[in-house]
Design a protein around this motif. Structure first.
Motif, PDB file in Angstrom:
ATOM      1  N   PHE A   1      10.101  -4.250  -3.809  1.00 46.95           N
ATOM      2  CA  PHE A   1       9.059  -4.704  -4.725  1.00 46.95           C
ATOM      3  C   PHE A   1       8.113  -3.551  -5.024  1.00 46.95           C
ATOM      4  CE2 PHE A   1      10.213  -8.506  -2.263  1.00 46.95           C
ATOM      5  CZ  PHE A   1      10.551  -9.366  -3.290  1.00 46.95           C
ATOM      6  N   LYS A   2       7.867  -3.303  -6.309  1.00 50.98           N
ATOM      7  CA  LYS A   2       6.847  -2.344  -6.693  1.00 50.98           C
ATOM      8  C   LYS A   2       5.554  -3.126  -6.871  1.00 50.98           C
ATOM      9  CE  LYS A   2       5.243   1.092  -9.916  1.00 50.98           C
ATOM     10  NZ  LYS A   2       5.331   1.652 -11.259  1.00 50.98           N
ATOM     11  N   VAL A   3       4.517  -2.697  -6.156  1.00 45.35           N
ATOM     12  CA  VAL A   3       3.262  -3.435  -6.166  1.00 45.35           C
ATOM     13  C   VAL A   3       2.078  -2.500  -6.362  1.00 45.35           C
ATOM     14  CG1 VAL A   3       4.118  -5.372  -4.769  1.00 45.35           C
ATOM     15  CG2 VAL A   3       3.186  -3.349  -3.634  1.00 45.35           C
ATOM     16  N   HIS A   4       0.955  -3.123  -6.688  1.00 44.37           N
ATOM     17  CA  HIS A   4      -0.304  -2.392  -6.854  1.00 44.37           C
ATOM     18  C   HIS A   4      -1.429  -3.342  -6.464  1.00 44.37           C
ATOM     19  CE1 HIS A   4      -3.823  -0.809  -9.049  1.00 44.37           C
ATOM     20  NE2 HIS A   4      -3.303   0.350  -8.709  1.00 44.37           N
ATOM     21  N   HIS A   5      -2.346  -2.845  -5.648  1.00 50.14           N
ATOM     22  CA  HIS A   5      -3.501  -3.647  -5.246  1.00 50.14           C
ATOM     23  C   HIS A   5      -4.558  -2.738  -4.647  1.00 50.14           C
ATOM     24  CE1 HIS A   5      -2.171  -3.163  -1.095  1.00 50.14           C
ATOM     25  NE2 HIS A   5      -0.958  -3.522  -1.500  1.00 50.14           N
ATOM     26  N   SER A   6      -5.731  -3.308  -4.426  1.00 51.83           N
ATOM     27  CA  SER A   6      -6.830  -2.567  -3.810  1.00 51.83           C
ATOM     28  C   SER A   6      -6.702  -2.599  -2.292  1.00 51.83           C
ATOM     29  CB  SER A   6      -8.172  -3.192  -4.219  1.00 51.83           C
ATOM     30  OG  SER A   6      -8.295  -4.472  -3.610  1.00 51.83           O
ATOM     31  N   ASP A   7      -7.497  -1.793  -1.616  1.00 54.67           N
ATOM     32  CA  ASP A   7      -7.526  -1.828  -0.148  1.00 54.67           C
ATOM     33  C   ASP A   7      -7.940  -3.205   0.347  1.00 54.67           C
ATOM     34  OD1 ASP A   7      -6.722   0.803   0.068  1.00 54.67           O
ATOM     35  OD2 ASP A   7      -8.736   1.587   0.427  1.00 54.67           O
ATOM     36  N   ASP A   8      -8.861  -3.850  -0.357  1.00 48.74           N
ATOM     37  CA  ASP A   8      -9.332  -5.177   0.042  1.00 48.74           C
ATOM     38  C   ASP A   8      -8.239  -6.239  -0.055  1.00 48.74           C
ATOM     39  OD1 ASP A   8     -11.856  -4.129   0.522  1.00 48.74           O
ATOM     40  OD2 ASP A   8     -12.639  -4.718  -1.444  1.00 48.74           O
TER      41      ASP A   8
ATOM     42  N   MET B   1      -4.965  -5.585   0.567  1.00 47.48           N
ATOM     43  CA  MET B   1      -3.803  -5.175   1.359  1.00 47.48           C
ATOM     44  C   MET B   1      -3.380  -6.250   2.367  1.00 47.48           C
ATOM     45  SD  MET B   1      -3.131  -1.765   3.681  1.00 47.48           S
ATOM     46  CE  MET B   1      -3.943  -0.742   2.488  1.00 47.48           C
ATOM     47  N   GLU B   2      -4.339  -6.831   3.063  1.00 45.17           N
ATOM     48  CA  GLU B   2      -4.007  -7.853   4.059  1.00 45.17           C
ATOM     49  C   GLU B   2      -3.359  -9.067   3.395  1.00 45.17           C
ATOM     50  OE1 GLU B   2      -5.960 -10.099   7.908  1.00 45.17           O
ATOM     51  OE2 GLU B   2      -7.299  -9.152   6.462  1.00 45.17           O
ATOM     52  N   GLU B   3      -3.911  -9.499   2.270  1.00 50.70           N
ATOM     53  CA  GLU B   3      -3.346 -10.634   1.538  1.00 50.70           C
ATOM     54  C   GLU B   3      -1.900 -10.349   1.128  1.00 50.70           C
ATOM     55  OE1 GLU B   3      -3.988 -13.097  -2.658  1.00 50.70           O
ATOM     56  OE2 GLU B   3      -5.459 -11.573  -2.080  1.00 50.70           O
ATOM     57  N   GLU B   4      -1.667  -9.145   0.601  1.00 49.69           N
ATOM     58  CA  GLU B   4      -0.322  -8.783   0.149  1.00 49.69           C
ATOM     59  C   GLU B   4       0.671  -8.754   1.316  1.00 49.69           C
ATOM     60  OE1 GLU B   4       2.512  -5.178  -0.979  1.00 49.69           O
ATOM     61  OE2 GLU B   4       0.681  -4.974   0.180  1.00 49.69           O
ATOM     62  N   LEU B   5       0.326  -8.090   2.410  1.00 51.63           N
ATOM     63  CA  LEU B   5       1.245  -7.990   3.547  1.00 51.63           C
ATOM     64  C   LEU B   5       1.478  -9.349   4.206  1.00 51.63           C
ATOM     65  CD1 LEU B   5       0.017  -4.629   5.112  1.00 51.63           C
ATOM     66  CD2 LEU B   5       2.112  -5.021   3.793  1.00 51.63           C
ATOM     67  N   ASN B   6       0.432 -10.165   4.315  1.00 53.58           N
ATOM     68  CA  ASN B   6       0.604 -11.505   4.893  1.00 53.58           C
ATOM     69  C   ASN B   6       1.498 -12.379   4.029  1.00 53.58           C
ATOM     70  OD1 ASN B   6      -0.811 -11.258   7.315  1.00 53.58           O
ATOM     71  ND2 ASN B   6      -2.766 -11.801   6.368  1.00 53.58           N
TER      72      ASN B   6
ATOM     73  N   SER C   1       5.114 -10.363  11.315  1.00 52.58           N
ATOM     74  CA  SER C   1       4.184 -11.476  11.548  1.00 52.58           C
ATOM     75  C   SER C   1       2.770 -11.074  11.152  1.00 52.58           C
ATOM     76  CB  SER C   1       4.189 -11.852  13.032  1.00 52.58           C
ATOM     77  OG  SER C   1       3.645 -10.782  13.805  1.00 52.58           O
ATOM     78  N   ARG C   2       1.876 -12.079  11.097  1.00 51.09           N
ATOM     79  CA  ARG C   2       0.471 -11.799  10.817  1.00 51.09           C
ATOM     80  C   ARG C   2      -0.122 -10.901  11.902  1.00 51.09           C
ATOM     81  NH1 ARG C   2      -3.188 -14.950   7.433  1.00 51.09           N
ATOM     82  NH2 ARG C   2      -1.908 -15.819   5.779  1.00 51.09           N
ATOM     83  N   ARG C   3       0.337 -11.061  13.113  1.00 42.70           N
ATOM     84  CA  ARG C   3      -0.139 -10.203  14.207  1.00 42.70           C
ATOM     85  C   ARG C   3       0.222  -8.740  13.934  1.00 42.70           C
ATOM     86  NH1 ARG C   3       2.345  -9.917  20.134  1.00 42.70           N
ATOM     87  NH2 ARG C   3       1.064  -8.230  20.884  1.00 42.70           N
ATOM     88  N   ASP C   4       1.465  -8.515  13.495  1.00 42.58           N
ATOM     89  CA  ASP C   4       1.887  -7.150  13.141  1.00 42.58           C
ATOM     90  C   ASP C   4       1.006  -6.587  12.029  1.00 42.58           C
ATOM     91  OD1 ASP C   4       3.968  -7.406  14.970  1.00 42.58           O
ATOM     92  OD2 ASP C   4       5.509  -7.699  13.435  1.00 42.58           O
ATOM     93  N   VAL C   5       0.728  -7.417  11.025  1.00 48.32           N
ATOM     94  CA  VAL C   5      -0.104  -6.988   9.894  1.00 48.32           C
ATOM     95  C   VAL C   5      -1.496  -6.620  10.391  1.00 48.32           C
ATOM     96  CG1 VAL C   5      -1.224  -7.749   7.754  1.00 48.32           C
ATOM     97  CG2 VAL C   5       1.196  -8.286   8.157  1.00 48.32           C
ATOM     98  N   LYS C   6      -2.054  -7.475  11.246  1.00 49.00           N
ATOM     99  CA  LYS C   6      -3.398  -7.230  11.776  1.00 49.00           C
ATOM    100  C   LYS C   6      -3.448  -5.916  12.558  1.00 49.00           C
ATOM    101  CE  LYS C   6      -6.974  -9.239  14.664  1.00 49.00           C
ATOM    102  NZ  LYS C   6      -7.345 -10.305  15.579  1.00 49.00           N
ATOM    103  N   GLU C   7      -2.462  -5.689  13.420  1.00 44.54           N
ATOM    104  CA  GLU C   7      -2.422  -4.452  14.206  1.00 44.54           C
ATOM    105  C   GLU C   7      -2.291  -3.225  13.302  1.00 44.54           C
ATOM    106  OE1 GLU C   7       0.681  -4.814  17.123  1.00 44.54           O
ATOM    107  OE2 GLU C   7      -0.378  -6.400  18.204  1.00 44.54           O
TER     108      GLU C   7
ATOM    109  N   LYS D   1      -5.139  -0.199  12.859  1.00 38.74           N
ATOM    110  CA  LYS D   1      -4.846   1.227  13.034  1.00 38.74           C
ATOM    111  C   LYS D   1      -5.315   2.035  11.830  1.00 38.74           C
ATOM    112  CE  LYS D   1      -1.142   0.983  16.340  1.00 38.74           C
ATOM    113  NZ  LYS D   1       0.239   1.269  16.676  1.00 38.74           N
ATOM    114  N   LEU D   2      -5.133   1.488  10.630  1.00 37.93           N
ATOM    115  CA  LEU D   2      -5.604   2.196   9.436  1.00 37.93           C
ATOM    116  C   LEU D   2      -7.123   2.313   9.440  1.00 37.93           C
ATOM    117  CD1 LEU D   2      -3.507   0.910   6.393  1.00 37.93           C
ATOM    118  CD2 LEU D   2      -3.498   3.185   7.397  1.00 37.93           C
TER     119      LEU D   2
END
Length: 191
Positions: free
Chosen positions: A70-77, A79-84, A114-120, A124-125
Motif C-alpha cells: 500500500f502506498k500511503v501518506h499521512h502526518s506524524d499525528d 501514524m498510530e491510527e494508520e498502523l493500528n 498487534s497494537r502492542r507492537d505498534v505502541k512499542e 521508540k520513535l
C-alpha cells in the motif's frame, strides 16, 4: 558446537519463539557474542532463510499466501491510527519503504502484528533522535502488509481509502501498483 550446529539451533529458537528474539538473547542462549549472532544471521540469509529483523529482534519469516503493498501518506499525528488499522483488521505490517528519486528504494523491516507492537514502535520513535522513514519523502511511503486472505487485504485497502491514507503514484515510481494478482505468493500493489 560447530558454526553449522549453532546456526541450526538459532533457526530452531527463532522458529519456535512465535515472537521476535533479540540479538542479545540469542547470544546468551547460544553462548556467543552479539557479533557472532549478526554474522550467523547474515550467513543464514545468504542461504535464502527468511529471517526478518524487527525493532524488537529477529524472527522467522512466515509462509505467506497473501500480501499487498500500500502506498500511503499521512502526518506524524496519524501514524498510530494508520498502523493500528492494519493490525486491527488482522494484517501484519512486514516493512516500510520509500522510493527516493536519488537513493532509489530504502526499506526497513517492521514485523508489527498487534497494537502492542505498534505502541512499542512509536515509543521508540518518540524516545530517540531517529525519525520515521516516511519523513525522507515528505510523508509518502509504502507498507507491505501480510494477511490470511485477500478479503482482509481488501478490507484494509477500503479502510485506508475511506480515511484518506492511500496515495497516488508518481511517474518516477517504477512499479505498476494497479497490478492484480490472484492469491499465491504474488504481491498485489494498491494506491
Amino acid at each position: 558446537m560447530s558454526g553449522e550446529q549453532r546456526r541450526e539451533k538459532m533457526l530452531e529458537i527463532l522458529g519456535g519463539a512465535g515472537h521476535p528474539v533479540s540479538g542479545a538473547a540469542l547470544a546468551k542462549m547460544l553462548e556467543v557474542s552479539r557479533q557472532v549472532v549478526v554474522q550467523d544471521i547474515a550467513l543464514l540469509r545468504a542461504q535464502k532463510r527468511e529471517i526478518i529483523s524487527t525493532c524488537r529482534g529477529y524472527m522467522m519469516g512466515e509462509a505467506v499466501d497473501c500480501q499487498r503493498i500500500f502506498k500511503v501518506h499521512h502526518s506524524d499525528d496519524e501514524m498510530e491510527e494508520e498502523l493500528n488499522l492494519y493490525v486491527d483488521f488482522g494484517g501484519m505490517v512486514k516493512d516500510e519503504f520509500v522510493y527516493h528519486k536519488i537513493y532509489d528504494v530504502i526499506r526497513v523491516e517492521m514485523g508489527l502484528k498487534s497494537r502492542r507492537d505498534v505502541k512499542e514502535y512509536l515509543e521508540k520513535l518518540k524516545g530517540g533522535s531517529s525519525k520515521s522513514l516516511k519523513d525522507v519523502t515528505a510523508g509518502f511511503h509504502y507498507h507491505t502488509v501480510i494477511a490470511e486472505s485477500e478479503e482482509i487485504l481488501d478490507q484494509i485497502q477500503n479502510e485506508l481509502q475511506k480515511r484518506g491514507f492511500l496515495a497516488e503514484l508518481r511517474d518516477y515510481e517504477p512499479i505498476d501498483f494497479w497490478k492484480e494478482s490472484a492469491g499465491g505468493n504474488h504481491e498485489n500493489f494498491s494506491m
